[in-house]
Scaffold this motif. Sequence first.
Motif, PDB file in Angstrom:
ATOM      1  N   GLN A   1       0.728  -1.449  -0.279  1.00  0.00           N
ATOM      2  CA  GLN A   1       0.300   0.317   0.004  1.00  0.00           C
ATOM      3  C   GLN A   1       0.654   1.525  -0.174  1.00  0.00           C
ATOM      4  N   GLY A   2       1.402   1.141  -1.394  1.00  0.00           N
ATOM      5  CA  GLY A   2       2.233   2.812  -1.305  1.00  0.00           C
ATOM      6  C   GLY A   2       2.003   4.414  -0.813  1.00  0.00           C
ATOM      7  N   LYS A   3       0.434   4.282  -0.775  1.00  0.00           N
ATOM      8  CA  LYS A   3      -0.260   5.653  -0.770  1.00  0.00           C
ATOM      9  C   LYS A   3       0.777   5.806   0.968  1.00  0.00           C
ATOM     10  N   TYR A   4       1.489   5.070   1.803  1.00  0.00           N
ATOM     11  CA  TYR A   4       1.494   5.116   2.786  1.00  0.00           C
ATOM     12  C   TYR A   4       3.117   5.404   2.747  1.00  0.00           C
ATOM     13  N   ALA A   5       4.217   5.334   2.108  1.00  0.00           N
ATOM     14  CA  ALA A   5       5.446   5.166   2.449  1.00  0.00           C
ATOM     15  C   ALA A   5       6.001   6.291   3.099  1.00  0.00           C
ATOM     16  N   ALA A   6       5.160   7.409   3.001  1.00  0.00           N
ATOM     17  CA  ALA A   6       6.126   8.233   3.514  1.00  0.00           C
ATOM     18  C   ALA A   6       5.664   7.905   5.001  1.00  0.00           C
ATOM     19  N   GLU A   7       4.783   7.114   5.442  1.00  0.00           N
ATOM     20  CA  GLU A   7       4.897   6.387   7.754  1.00  0.00           C
ATOM     21  C   GLU A   7       6.276   5.808   7.925  1.00  0.00           C
ATOM     22  N   LEU A   8       6.822   5.681   6.856  1.00  0.00           N
ATOM     23  CA  LEU A   8       8.409   4.287   7.619  1.00  0.00           C
ATOM     24  C   LEU A   8       9.331   4.887   6.641  1.00  0.00           C
ATOM     25  N   THR A   9      10.207   5.420   6.704  1.00  0.00           N
ATOM     26  CA  THR A   9      11.354   5.776   5.580  1.00  0.00           C
ATOM     27  C   THR A   9      12.322   6.432   5.723  1.00  0.00           C
TER      28      THR A   9
ATOM     29  N   ALA B   1      21.836  15.595   6.027  1.00  0.00           N
ATOM     30  CA  ALA B   1      20.641  15.914   4.362  1.00  0.00           C
ATOM     31  C   ALA B   1      19.577  14.997   6.084  1.00  0.00           C
ATOM     32  N   ASP B   2      18.868  15.002   5.254  1.00  0.00           N
ATOM     33  CA  ASP B   2      17.501  14.414   5.755  1.00  0.00           C
ATOM     34  C   ASP B   2      17.859  12.555   6.179  1.00  0.00           C
ATOM     35  N   ILE B   3      19.107  12.307   6.282  1.00  0.00           N
ATOM     36  CA  ILE B   3      19.257  10.553   6.215  1.00  0.00           C
ATOM     37  C   ILE B   3      18.757   9.504   7.392  1.00  0.00           C
ATOM     38  N   TYR B   4      18.348  10.114   8.200  1.00  0.00           N
ATOM     39  CA  TYR B   4      17.830   9.335   9.423  1.00  0.00           C
ATOM     40  C   TYR B   4      16.030   8.595   9.372  1.00  0.00           C
ATOM     41  N   PRO B   5      15.935   7.552   9.183  1.00  0.00           N
ATOM     42  CA  PRO B   5      14.239   7.122   8.996  1.00  0.00           C
ATOM     43  C   PRO B   5      13.889   7.523  10.340  1.00  0.00           C
ATOM     44  N   TYR B   6      12.517   7.839   9.212  1.00  0.00           N
ATOM     45  CA  TYR B   6      11.535   8.088   9.951  1.00  0.00           C
ATOM     46  C   TYR B   6      10.560   7.397   9.987  1.00  0.00           C
ATOM     47  N   MET B   7       9.112   7.768  11.110  1.00  0.00           N
ATOM     48  CA  MET B   7       8.438   6.674  11.482  1.00  0.00           C
ATOM     49  C   MET B   7       7.664   7.083  12.414  1.00  0.00           C
ATOM     50  N   ASN B   8       6.397   7.070  11.872  1.00  0.00           N
ATOM     51  CA  ASN B   8       4.798   7.373  12.602  1.00  0.00           C
ATOM     52  C   ASN B   8       4.301   6.296  13.188  1.00  0.00           C
ATOM     53  N   GLY B   9       4.460   6.462  14.599  1.00  0.00           N
ATOM     54  CA  GLY B   9       5.046   4.854  15.242  1.00  0.00           C
ATOM     55  C   GLY B   9       3.763   4.189  15.599  1.00  0.00           C
ATOM     56  N   LYS B  10       2.327   5.510  16.199  1.00  0.00           N
ATOM     57  CA  LYS B  10       1.381   5.245  16.213  1.00  0.00           C
ATOM     58  C   LYS B  10       0.865   4.758  15.180  1.00  0.00           C
ATOM     59  N   PHE B  11       0.988   5.034  14.247  1.00  0.00           N
ATOM     60  CA  PHE B  11      -0.311   5.211  12.454  1.00  0.00           C
ATOM     61  C   PHE B  11       0.567   3.179  12.196  1.00  0.00           C
ATOM     62  N   ILE B  12       1.450   3.387  12.428  1.00  0.00           N
ATOM     63  CA  ILE B  12       2.146   1.999  11.853  1.00  0.00           C
ATOM     64  C   ILE B  12       2.071   1.161  13.046  1.00  0.00           C
ATOM     65  N   PHE B  13       2.028   0.882  14.187  1.00  0.00           N
ATOM     66  CA  PHE B  13       1.487   0.093  15.090  1.00  0.00           C
ATOM     67  C   PHE B  13      -0.196  -0.053  14.641  1.00  0.00           C
ATOM     68  N   LYS B  14      -0.954   0.648  14.620  1.00  0.00           N
ATOM     69  CA  LYS B  14      -2.280   0.389  14.219  1.00  0.00           C
ATOM     70  C   LYS B  14      -2.677  -0.699  13.222  1.00  0.00           C
ATOM     71  N   GLN B  15      -1.797   0.169  12.475  1.00  0.00           N
ATOM     72  CA  GLN B  15      -1.986  -0.983  10.598  1.00  0.00           C
ATOM     73  C   GLN B  15      -1.376  -2.821  11.246  1.00  0.00           C
ATOM     74  N   ALA B  16      -0.206  -2.126  12.462  1.00  0.00           N
ATOM     75  CA  ALA B  16       0.609  -3.678  11.726  1.00  0.00           C
ATOM     76  C   ALA B  16      -0.580  -4.725  12.528  1.00  0.00           C
ATOM     77  N   VAL B  17      -1.138  -4.080  13.448  1.00  0.00           N
ATOM     78  CA  VAL B  17      -1.934  -5.071  14.671  1.00  0.00           C
ATOM     79  C   VAL B  17      -2.328  -5.587  13.538  1.00  0.00           C
TER      80      VAL B  17
ATOM     81  N   PHE C   1       4.683  -6.907   8.411  1.00  0.00           N
ATOM     82  CA  PHE C   1       4.451  -5.956   7.883  1.00  0.00           C
ATOM     83  C   PHE C   1       5.555  -4.923   8.374  1.00  0.00           C
ATOM     84  N   GLY C   2       5.814  -3.893   7.385  1.00  0.00           N
ATOM     85  CA  GLY C   2       6.339  -3.440   7.486  1.00  0.00           C
ATOM     86  C   GLY C   2       6.106  -2.044   6.730  1.00  0.00           C
TER      87      GLY C   2
END
Length: 334
Positions: free
Chosen positions: A188-196, A218-234, A321-322
Amino acid sequence: MHRSKIIGTGHYVPDRVITNSDLEEMMDTTDEWIVERTGVHERRWFEAGKDTVSNMGTRAAKRALDNAEIQASEVDFIIFATLSPEYYFPGCGVLVQDQLNLDTIGALDIRNQCSGFIYGLSVADQFIKTGMYKTILVIGSEIQSNIMDKSSDGRAMAVIFGDGAGAVVLRATEEEGTGILSTHMHSQGKYAAELTVKEPSTLHKDQILKRLIDGAEADIYPYMNGKFIFKQAVERFSEVIHEALDENEYQPSDLDMLIPHQANLRISQFTQRALGLTDDKVWNNIQKYGNTTGASIPIALDEAHRAGKINDGDLVCLASFGSGLTWASALIRW
Ligand code: UT7
């Protein structure tokens, strides 16, 4: 038609153990927070000059080959899943081909993050079913400790992720009702930016060079929208496990072992409860290794296998999931 069966498993983790109290020295965090929110007590970090993503993968692969009691020369094809390759290109699969001194067999890299190993297993399964190859190495390996922001700014991610590698040997079999029963893959690529990790990239190359010249970061570190990813994962873990069970007309109670991608202990526990599984039917090792992304499933599979918790005839489900988002499952009659 041929079927494919896992005939050997192996894993390798770096020797360097980083405990939660080690992290307390580096960033504003506590052992209590990390254990309560993630389940992680310690993780492994690579040793510069000793560990690389490809040589860790090769070490895991050698252990899987030993476990399968076959020679490396019997391997027809390599599939390598990682989000942390040592080169921008080429991929790590070709490095493993060289490190194992193999003939000029094909090597394929997979970029599906936490789902990369199951995607790789699925590709290998199709090659074996069609008769194209007989013996395939599927490897997942990651070095994530050196891409994390280890200051307090990056603490939400740095405390979870770790380094390690796992591998399986997949081989063609004519035995009915055994081996990989089915695989299921989603994205589901529409959420690509939520963990990148955004940079370095072809998209931003000019800006990165300019920022480096200007002395900006530079923007070199990983970004994760933790709560969103958690809900999706479950949600997705349960969904994709049910998909595999339904396809093969099984119930959760038929499972002998579930190996979930080690994302967060709380996610595994939610999934376990949703499926009504007892503790002895779910393998968790995030406590020792953190989340090793593409390596987490083959490491856990190898541990469970060597601990005698997976035996001939057992029904085993792998689920992931990831980032991607991607999610996947594989149902296996061992
Ligand atoms: O494998 C790929 C898929 N990945 C996942 O499935 C991971 C899914 N997400 C998660 O596992 C969780 O969201 C995290 C473990 C990443 C974060 O846990 P959370 O319960 O969602 O925490 P949060 O990010 O909402 O932060 C809660 C609080 C914040 O403080 P305030 O704003 O409430 O004052 C954070 O600043 O916890 C703070 N916090 C920390 N405190 C101590 C965040 N990270 C840390 C930390 N140590 N390491």
